[in-house]
Write a protein that holds these residues in place. Structure first.
Motif, PDB file in Angstrom:
ATOM      1  N   ASP A 283       0.832  -1.202   0.000  1.00 41.37           N
ATOM      2  CA  ASP A 283       0.000   0.000   0.000  1.00 41.37           C
ATOM      3  C   ASP A 283       0.866   1.252   0.000  1.00 41.37           C
ATOM      4  OD1 ASP A 283      -2.188  -1.617   0.052  1.00 41.37           O
ATOM      5  OD2 ASP A 283      -2.601  -1.375   2.199  1.00 41.37           O
ATOM      6  N   ARG A 284       1.949   1.206   0.799  1.00 39.75           N
ATOM      7  CA  ARG A 284       2.821   2.367   0.871  1.00 39.75           C
ATOM      8  C   ARG A 284       3.511   2.614  -0.471  1.00 39.75           C
ATOM      9  NH1 ARG A 284       6.030   0.549   4.320  1.00 39.75           N
ATOM     10  NH2 ARG A 284       4.673   0.970   6.117  1.00 39.75           N
ATOM     11  N   ARG A 285       3.953   1.533  -1.111  1.00 35.85           N
ATOM     12  CA  ARG A 285       4.618   1.703  -2.413  1.00 35.85           C
ATOM     13  C   ARG A 285       3.644   2.214  -3.468  1.00 35.85           C
ATOM     14  NH1 ARG A 285       7.441  -2.943  -0.598  1.00 35.85           N
ATOM     15  NH2 ARG A 285       5.886  -4.341  -1.503  1.00 35.85           N
ATOM     16  N   ALA A 286       2.391   1.717  -3.421  1.00 38.51           N
ATOM     17  CA  ALA A 286       1.394   2.194  -4.379  1.00 38.51           C
ATOM     18  C   ALA A 286       1.109   3.675  -4.174  1.00 38.51           C
ATOM     19  CB  ALA A 286       0.111   1.381  -4.248  1.00 38.51           C
ATOM     20  N   MET A 287       1.026   4.099  -2.901  1.00 38.16           N
ATOM     21  CA  MET A 287       0.787   5.506  -2.609  1.00 38.16           C
ATOM     22  C   MET A 287       1.952   6.368  -3.067  1.00 38.16           C
ATOM     23  SD  MET A 287      -1.330   7.695  -1.379  1.00 38.16           S
ATOM     24  CE  MET A 287      -2.478   6.654  -0.455  1.00 38.16           C
ATOM     25  N   GLN A 288       3.177   5.890  -2.831  1.00 41.64           N
ATOM     26  CA  GLN A 288       4.351   6.636  -3.279  1.00 41.64           C
ATOM     27  C   GLN A 288       4.399   6.737  -4.788  1.00 41.64           C
ATOM     28  OE1 GLN A 288       7.546   4.467  -1.434  1.00 41.64           O
ATOM     29  NE2 GLN A 288       7.375   5.552   0.533  1.00 41.64           N
ATOM     30  N   ALA A 289       4.007   5.648  -5.475  1.00 51.49           N
ATOM     31  CA  ALA A 289       3.998   5.671  -6.941  1.00 51.49           C
ATOM     32  C   ALA A 289       2.994   6.697  -7.461  1.00 51.49           C
ATOM     33  CB  ALA A 289       3.683   4.277  -7.484  1.00 51.49           C
ATOM     34  N   MET A 290       1.809   6.755  -6.837  1.00 50.33           N
ATOM     35  CA  MET A 290       0.800   7.735  -7.264  1.00 50.33           C
ATOM     36  C   MET A 290       1.279   9.157  -7.004  1.00 50.33           C
ATOM     37  SD  MET A 290      -2.989   6.213  -6.500  1.00 50.33           S
ATOM     38  CE  MET A 290      -2.740   5.968  -4.744  1.00 50.33           C
TER      39      MET A 290
ATOM     40  N   PHE B 166      -1.008  37.462  -4.283  1.00 51.85           N
ATOM     41  CA  PHE B 166      -1.200  36.145  -3.690  1.00 51.85           C
ATOM     42  C   PHE B 166      -1.151  35.090  -4.794  1.00 51.85           C
ATOM     43  CE2 PHE B 166      -3.332  38.997  -0.724  1.00 51.85           C
ATOM     44  CZ  PHE B 166      -2.904  38.538   0.509  1.00 51.85           C
ATOM     45  N   PHE B 167      -0.866  33.870  -4.372  1.00 50.93           N
ATOM     46  CA  PHE B 167      -0.909  32.720  -5.269  1.00 50.93           C
ATOM     47  C   PHE B 167      -1.733  31.642  -4.575  1.00 50.93           C
ATOM     48  CE2 PHE B 167       0.988  28.699  -6.954  1.00 50.93           C
ATOM     49  CZ  PHE B 167       0.565  28.856  -8.265  1.00 50.93           C
ATOM     50  N   ILE B 168      -2.747  31.153  -5.240  1.00 47.74           N
ATOM     51  CA  ILE B 168      -3.651  30.152  -4.668  1.00 47.74           C
ATOM     52  C   ILE B 168      -3.446  28.845  -5.414  1.00 47.74           C
ATOM     53  CG2 ILE B 168      -6.043  29.570  -4.124  1.00 47.74           C
ATOM     54  CD1 ILE B 168      -6.695  32.554  -4.308  1.00 47.74           C
ATOM     55  N   THR B 169      -3.136  27.796  -4.689  1.00 44.71           N
ATOM     56  CA  THR B 169      -2.880  26.503  -5.321  1.00 44.71           C
ATOM     57  C   THR B 169      -3.661  25.412  -4.597  1.00 44.71           C
ATOM     58  OG1 THR B 169      -1.172  24.861  -5.871  1.00 44.71           O
ATOM     59  CG2 THR B 169      -0.788  26.210  -3.917  1.00 44.71           C
ATOM     60  N   GLU B 170      -4.288  24.544  -5.375  1.00 46.87           N
ATOM     61  CA  GLU B 170      -5.046  23.443  -4.806  1.00 46.87           C
ATOM     62  C   GLU B 170      -4.110  22.359  -4.301  1.00 46.87           C
ATOM     63  OE1 GLU B 170      -8.542  20.213  -6.108  1.00 46.87           O
ATOM     64  OE2 GLU B 170      -7.733  21.634  -7.581  1.00 46.87           O
ATOM     65  N   GLY B 171      -4.429  21.806  -3.135  1.00 46.31           N
ATOM     66  CA  GLY B 171      -3.594  20.761  -2.554  1.00 46.31           C
ATOM     67  C   GLY B 171      -4.284  19.418  -2.461  1.00 46.31           C
ATOM     68  N   THR B 172      -5.411  19.245  -3.167  1.00 43.90           N
ATOM     69  CA  THR B 172      -6.144  17.984  -3.123  1.00 43.90           C
ATOM     70  C   THR B 172      -5.333  16.874  -3.780  1.00 43.90           C
ATOM     71  OG1 THR B 172      -8.083  19.383  -3.512  1.00 43.90           O
ATOM     72  CG2 THR B 172      -8.435  17.002  -3.514  1.00 43.90           C
ATOM     73  N   ASP B 173      -5.375  15.661  -3.198  1.00 42.60           N
ATOM     74  CA  ASP B 173      -4.619  14.557  -3.769  1.00 42.60           C
ATOM     75  C   ASP B 173      -5.246  14.106  -5.090  1.00 42.60           C
ATOM     76  OD1 ASP B 173      -6.355  11.916  -3.312  1.00 42.60           O
ATOM     77  OD2 ASP B 173      -6.544  13.145  -1.524  1.00 42.60           O
ATOM     78  N   MET B 174      -4.486  13.340  -5.870  1.00 45.96           N
ATOM     79  CA  MET B 174      -4.868  12.994  -7.236  1.00 45.96           C
ATOM     80  C   MET B 174      -6.178  12.221  -7.298  1.00 45.96           C
ATOM     81  SD  MET B 174      -2.643  10.992 -10.159  1.00 45.96           S
ATOM     82  CE  MET B 174      -2.526   9.481  -9.197  1.00 45.96           C
ATOM     83  N   CYS B 175      -6.358  11.230  -6.429  1.00 48.02           N
ATOM     84  CA  CYS B 175      -7.578  10.404  -6.474  1.00 48.02           C
ATOM     85  C   CYS B 175      -8.812  11.219  -6.112  1.00 48.02           C
ATOM     86  CB  CYS B 175      -7.432   9.206  -5.538  1.00 48.02           C
ATOM     87  SG  CYS B 175      -6.181   8.008  -6.046  1.00 48.02           S
ATOM     88  N   THR B 176      -8.708  12.067  -5.100  1.00 49.42           N
ATOM     89  CA  THR B 176      -9.850  12.872  -4.691  1.00 49.42           C
ATOM     90  C   THR B 176     -10.234  13.872  -5.778  1.00 49.42           C
ATOM     91  OG1 THR B 176      -9.153  12.660  -2.386  1.00 49.42           O
ATOM     92  CG2 THR B 176     -10.741  14.373  -2.881  1.00 49.42           C
TER      93      THR B 176
END
Length: 317
Positions: free
Chosen positions: A14-21, A106-116
């Protein structure tokens, strides 16, 4: 007796899959940034290290009487929408907040993860997202200032309406909250201060040409929102505007927002109007129409005139 041990969860896999994503997401973000330089949106500012605070964000807000919020286009989103899969690949939203003199405040950047981010395509009313509002210093570095957090909700009609928390990252204190209440005939947002009391209402009517017939010119290129205090006095204004014909055709989910702050004195409420503009973009103008391909002919429906757009009925009898 022999006790059977429960199967061990493959934590390492699971950890490796998360790191790969995360690596793939980082690689795609880097490639997107390189493409954006050639699209005319310019490079992102350098992210300052955590804990660096050479600029007072509230002082910057105090000096703003108006600002322009420019959403940056994503080449990967545009190409994936045109690929004909009926869905675009969501990349993080990014916005530049420009002062009247053209300098980036200002600079606004989204921090949502890829799957979400991808979940937002199928359940936009429920999916969470997060964004950072960073103040840009004199060296062009974007320092931590505020965060926007929209948690997961099971939203259905009037139940569990979407809300966004605005937090000062220096103190960890929630300074305001934005709520999208249930409204049938308009687009309304309620803003509460840190005490939970109503502080502002942002309203946009549904009978606007920019909603009914969006085009890159004239009144069809605009959608307007007014900001009112609890007594009903207008104190600000937000105008959503299509940036250009090119972006309207290639990236129809990219918009600019002109924010009038002239009637607002509290820097927190100025911050709120900027944050509401981002909330509006996520709620109503974040879907790429080029990804819509109902007949499966690999031509976006909005361009599907006279090119076999009739689907299975176009062949006649």
């Amino acid at each position: 007796t022999q006790h059977l041990k429960p199967p061990r969860a493959p934590a390492g896999e699971d950890r490796r899959a998360m790191q790969a994503m995360q690596m793939m997401d980082g690689f795609m973000k880097h490639g997107d940034d390189m493409f954006n330089q050639y699209l005319g949106d310019g490079k992102d500012p350098v992210m300052a290290p955590p804990g660096q605070h050479t600029m007072n964000a509230y002082d910057v807000l105090n000096g703003l009487h108006s600002c322009q919020i420019t959403e940056k286009a994503s080449a990967i989103e545009a190409l994936s929408a045109f690929a004909g899969a009926g869905q675009e690949f969501e990349m993080p939203n990014k916005y530049k907040v420009l002062a009247p003199n053209g300098e980036q405040a200002f600079f606004i950047t989204e921090g949502t993860d890829m799957c979400t981010r991808q979940m937002g395509n199928c359940c936009p009313d429920c999916a969470s997202w997060a964004a950072d509002i960073r103040v840009v210093n004199g060296q062009g570095e974007a320092e931590e200032a505020f965060s926007l957090t929209r948690p997961w909700t099971c939203t259905f009609c009037c139940f569990n309406r979407p809300h966004v928390s605005i937090v000062d990252q220096n103190t960890g204190e929630e300074v305001a909250e934005m709520i999208d209440p249930c409204n049938c005939c308009d687009m309304t947002f309620t803003v509460k201060d840190k005490s939970g009391d109503p502080a502002m209402y942002v309203k946009g009517g549904c009978c606007q040409l920019g909603l009914c017939c969006p085009l890159p010119c004239g009144p069809c290129a605009e959608v307007n929102f007014t900001a009112e205090d609890p007594d009903g006095n207008e104190i600000g204004h937000i105008k959503k505007k299509v940036p250009s014909i090119l972006k309207f055709l290639a990236t129809p989910d990219v918009d600019n927002y002109h924010v009038d702050l002239s009637g607002v004195e509290d820097p927190v409420m100025k911050l709120v109007l900027i944050a509401v503009s981002v909330f509006i973009d996520f709620r109503f103008f974040n879907m790429n129409e080029n990804a819509e391909d109902a007949d499966g002919d690999h031509i976006p429906d909005r361009f599907d005139y006279g090119f076999g757009g009739g689907g299975s009925d176009s062949g006649g009898e």
